[in-house]
Design a protein around this motif. Structure first.
Motif, PDB file in Angstrom:
ATOM      1  N   ARG A   2       0.855  -1.185   0.000  1.00  0.00           N
ATOM      2  CA  ARG A   2       0.000   0.000   0.000  1.00  0.00           C
ATOM      3  C   ARG A   2       0.891   1.236   0.000  1.00  0.00           C
ATOM      4  O   ARG A   2       1.903   1.293   0.703  1.00  0.00           O
ATOM      5  CB  ARG A   2      -0.914   0.008   1.222  1.00  0.00           C
ATOM      6  CG  ARG A   2      -1.796  -1.240   1.322  1.00  0.00           C
ATOM      7  CD  ARG A   2      -2.597  -1.250   2.602  1.00  0.00           C
ATOM      8  NE  ARG A   2      -3.523  -0.129   2.682  1.00  0.00           N
ATOM      9  CZ  ARG A   2      -4.692  -0.095   2.046  1.00  0.00           C
ATOM     10  NH1 ARG A   2      -5.062  -1.120   1.276  1.00  0.00           N
ATOM     11  NH2 ARG A   2      -5.490   0.941   2.171  1.00  0.00           N
ATOM     12  N   SER A   3       0.473   2.241  -0.768  1.00  0.00           N
ATOM     13  CA  SER A   3       1.254   3.469  -0.843  1.00  0.00           C
ATOM     14  C   SER A   3       1.157   4.229   0.478  1.00  0.00           C
ATOM     15  O   SER A   3       0.278   3.973   1.309  1.00  0.00           O
ATOM     16  CB  SER A   3       0.752   4.356  -1.981  1.00  0.00           C
ATOM     17  OG  SER A   3      -0.524   4.896  -1.659  1.00  0.00           O
ATOM     18  N   GLU A   6      -2.265   5.909   0.729  1.00  0.00           N
ATOM     19  CA  GLU A   6      -3.346   4.997   1.110  1.00  0.00           C
ATOM     20  C   GLU A   6      -3.263   4.638   2.589  1.00  0.00           C
ATOM     21  O   GLU A   6      -4.285   4.575   3.287  1.00  0.00           O
ATOM     22  CB  GLU A   6      -3.261   3.725   0.257  1.00  0.00           C
ATOM     23  CG  GLU A   6      -3.594   3.947  -1.214  1.00  0.00           C
ATOM     24  CD  GLU A   6      -3.284   2.719  -2.056  1.00  0.00           C
ATOM     25  OE1 GLU A   6      -3.989   2.494  -3.059  1.00  0.00           O
ATOM     26  OE2 GLU A   6      -2.327   1.973  -1.709  1.00  0.00           O
ATOM     27  N   THR A   7      -2.055   4.403   3.061  1.00  0.00           N
ATOM     28  CA  THR A   7      -1.888   4.077   4.477  1.00  0.00           C
ATOM     29  C   THR A   7      -2.300   5.246   5.359  1.00  0.00           C
ATOM     30  O   THR A   7      -2.934   5.058   6.409  1.00  0.00           O
ATOM     31  CB  THR A   7      -0.425   3.686   4.762  1.00  0.00           C
ATOM     32  OG1 THR A   7      -0.040   2.611   3.876  1.00  0.00           O
ATOM     33  CG2 THR A   7      -0.246   3.237   6.190  1.00  0.00           C
ATOM     34  N   ASP A  10      -6.197   5.455   5.383  1.00  0.00           N
ATOM     35  CA  ASP A  10      -6.897   4.377   6.091  1.00  0.00           C
ATOM     36  C   ASP A  10      -6.561   4.317   7.579  1.00  0.00           C
ATOM     37  O   ASP A  10      -7.272   3.651   8.337  1.00  0.00           O
ATOM     38  CB  ASP A  10      -6.564   3.030   5.445  1.00  0.00           C
ATOM     39  CG  ASP A  10      -7.121   2.915   4.031  1.00  0.00           C
ATOM     40  OD1 ASP A  10      -8.040   3.694   3.692  1.00  0.00           O
ATOM     41  OD2 ASP A  10      -6.621   2.062   3.268  1.00  0.00           O
ATOM     42  N   TRP A  40       6.434   2.278   0.743  1.00  0.00           N
ATOM     43  CA  TRP A  40       5.341   1.330   0.543  1.00  0.00           C
ATOM     44  C   TRP A  40       5.184   0.497   1.813  1.00  0.00           C
ATOM     45  O   TRP A  40       6.173   0.117   2.432  1.00  0.00           O
ATOM     46  CB  TRP A  40       5.617   0.416  -0.657  1.00  0.00           C
ATOM     47  CG  TRP A  40       5.625   1.171  -1.958  1.00  0.00           C
ATOM     48  CD1 TRP A  40       6.688   1.775  -2.554  1.00  0.00           C
ATOM     49  CD2 TRP A  40       4.504   1.412  -2.808  1.00  0.00           C
ATOM     50  NE1 TRP A  40       6.322   2.388  -3.723  1.00  0.00           N
ATOM     51  CE2 TRP A  40       4.961   2.171  -3.916  1.00  0.00           C
ATOM     52  CE3 TRP A  40       3.155   1.056  -2.757  1.00  0.00           C
ATOM     53  CZ2 TRP A  40       4.136   2.582  -4.943  1.00  0.00           C
ATOM     54  CZ3 TRP A  40       2.320   1.461  -3.777  1.00  0.00           C
ATOM     55  CH2 TRP A  40       2.806   2.218  -4.850  1.00  0.00           C
ATOM     56  N   TYR A  41       3.942   0.236   2.179  1.00  0.00           N
ATOM     57  CA  TYR A  41       3.653  -0.443   3.446  1.00  0.00           C
ATOM     58  C   TYR A  41       2.920  -1.754   3.180  1.00  0.00           C
ATOM     59  O   TYR A  41       2.095  -1.846   2.257  1.00  0.00           O
ATOM     60  CB  TYR A  41       2.791   0.440   4.340  1.00  0.00           C
ATOM     61  CG  TYR A  41       3.523   1.663   4.836  1.00  0.00           C
ATOM     62  CD1 TYR A  41       4.102   1.689   6.095  1.00  0.00           C
ATOM     63  CD2 TYR A  41       3.663   2.792   4.026  1.00  0.00           C
ATOM     64  CE1 TYR A  41       4.786   2.806   6.556  1.00  0.00           C
ATOM     65  CE2 TYR A  41       4.350   3.906   4.474  1.00  0.00           C
ATOM     66  CZ  TYR A  41       4.903   3.907   5.728  1.00  0.00           C
ATOM     67  OH  TYR A  41       5.588   5.016   6.169  1.00  0.00           O
ATOM     68  N   PRO A  43       0.133  -4.624   4.025  1.00  0.00           N
ATOM     69  CA  PRO A  43      -1.256  -4.434   4.479  1.00  0.00           C
ATOM     70  C   PRO A  43      -1.399  -4.466   5.994  1.00  0.00           C
ATOM     71  O   PRO A  43      -2.157  -3.697   6.570  1.00  0.00           O
ATOM     72  CB  PRO A  43      -1.998  -5.596   3.816  1.00  0.00           C
ATOM     73  CG  PRO A  43      -1.194  -5.917   2.600  1.00  0.00           C
ATOM     74  CD  PRO A  43       0.234  -5.660   2.986  1.00  0.00           C
ATOM     75  N   THR A  46      -1.093  -1.255   8.230  1.00  0.00           N
ATOM     76  CA  THR A  46      -2.185  -0.289   8.405  1.00  0.00           C
ATOM     77  C   THR A  46      -2.737  -0.366   9.820  1.00  0.00           C
ATOM     78  O   THR A  46      -3.047   0.660  10.442  1.00  0.00           O
ATOM     79  CB  THR A  46      -3.296  -0.544   7.380  1.00  0.00           C
ATOM     80  OG1 THR A  46      -2.767  -0.431   6.060  1.00  0.00           O
ATOM     81  CG2 THR A  46      -4.432   0.461   7.547  1.00  0.00           C
TER      82      THR A  46
END
Length: 361
Positions: A2-3, A6-7, A10, A40-41, A43, A46
């Motif tokens: 996840r970018s 996005e992180t 969320d 980048w993370y 999932p 999060t």
């Protein structure tokens, strides 16, 4: 994967906060692009970011954050529970100390207020001003008036008459605007009136011609008379803060900006998400400004921060530029924790101040 955007979306943490926690070694992204440096993370990170967001809102210090995050996924929860309890006790002690200090301050205020005799009514003062000058002064300050119902003393425009000057002042804590109108020969005592914003708006609507207008300030009312009409109303029964103590700033770095060009850069440039505002409970768009050696002001992308960069509410800055009323304005930058001053190059008595905003993290 996840970018970082996005992180952030969320988890409730801002992009700047995620970058901060990466640099601090608290939440390191699963992969960093070696070319672009983009984070980048995984999932599952999060959930860790959501945990960080909760702990951050609770004000937990960084050293404890590390340990909570390290122990969160383990089977032995004693460490995490102990850290949470310790932090809660720390907050409770801090709240108790704050209550004690505020109680002492309230007692001092009571001592100051109770012995004071009732002030005699202020004599009415009537002055004449050119309509365009008074209109320009109102336009320069109205944007900064407060709207917080808990601070009614800021919900108006101060008319401060002393000597040969009438100063108009407005502030909502996060910004302040000051404008001056020449008052001619006034040799009486200083007169102040806190004019409600709606009444100030009605006054501005009458100032559409070039003829002189009469302004009467006295007691608890203010009246404006023009050739086209008259408006009057009650002043707010509150004491406006001593603005003179707030506008004397240490000299900062001054740079002249072309307002249309700078406005376009702000409107089309990158924005950040700042702290949730105490005023309206929302997070505002921020512009991060940097002054180059040649005086050029640029709006910075995320991830390129320097200690001397200045973060400011973008909407507030755009309003201040509009209120400045000039094609060119002077921006004066002091320390990143000091207000940003927006000044007219030809009129030192009309200016606005914007408080800096802390970035997430």
């Amino acid at each position: 994967m996840r970018s970082i955007g996005e992180t952030a979306r969320d988890s409730g943490l801002g992009v700047s906060a995620l970058r901060f926690y990466d640099r601090a070694g608290v939440l390191v992204p699963a992969w960093v692009d070696p070319v672009s440096g983009y984070r980048w993370y995984a999932p599952e990170q999060t959930d860790e970011a959501r945990l960080l967001a909760r702990l951050r809102r609770a004000g937990m210090p960084l050293a404890d954050l590390r340990l909570v995050l390290a122990g969160w996924s383990g089977t032995d929860t004693d460490l995490v529970r102990g850290l949470l309890e310790t932090h809660l006790r720390r907050l409770e002690r801090g709240l108790a100390d704050a209550r004690s200090e505020i109680s002492a301050l309230r007692a001092l205020l009571d001592q100051r207020e109770n012995p004071m005799p009732t002030s005699p009514p202020t004599a009415s003062v009537r002055l004449s001003f050119p309509a365009p000058a008074l209109a320009a002064a109102l336009d320069a300050v109205r944007f900064a008036a407060g709207t917080d119902p808990g601070l009614p003393m800021l919900a108006g425009i101060l008319f401060d008459l002393e000597g040969d000057s009438l100063h108009l002042v407005a502030t909502d804590r996060y910004r302040m605007a000051v404008a001056r109108v020449g008052a001619g020969a006034h040799d009486g005592p200083r007169v102040q009136a806190l004019v409600p914003v709606p009444l100030a708006g009605a006054m501005r609507a009458l100032l559409s011609h070039d003829e002189p207008v009469g302004l009467t300030v006295g007691g608890d009312s203010v009246t404006l008379e023009t050739g086209g009409g008259r408006t009057a109303g009650q002043c707010l029964d509150h004491d406006f803060p001593d603005y003179r103590r707030l506008v004397h700033l240490p000299s900062g770095r001054r740079t002249l900006v072309d307002v249309p060009v700078f406005r376009k850069a702000l409107e089309s440039g990158p924005v950040r998400t700042g702290e949730v505002s105490e005023q309206d409970g929302t997070s505002h768009d921020l512009s991060v400004l940097r002054v180059a050696d040649d005086g050029t002001v640029t709006v910075r992308e995320d991830g390129d921060d320097r200690p001397d960069d200045f973060a400011v509410d973008r909407g507030y800055l755009l309003e201040a530029l509009e209120a400045g009323g000039r094609e060119r304005l002077v921006l004066e930058f002091g320390a990143p924790t000091a207000p940003l001053a927006i000044r007219r190059p030809d009129d030192a008595s009309t200016f606005s101040l914007l408080m800096p905003v802390r970035l997430d993290g």
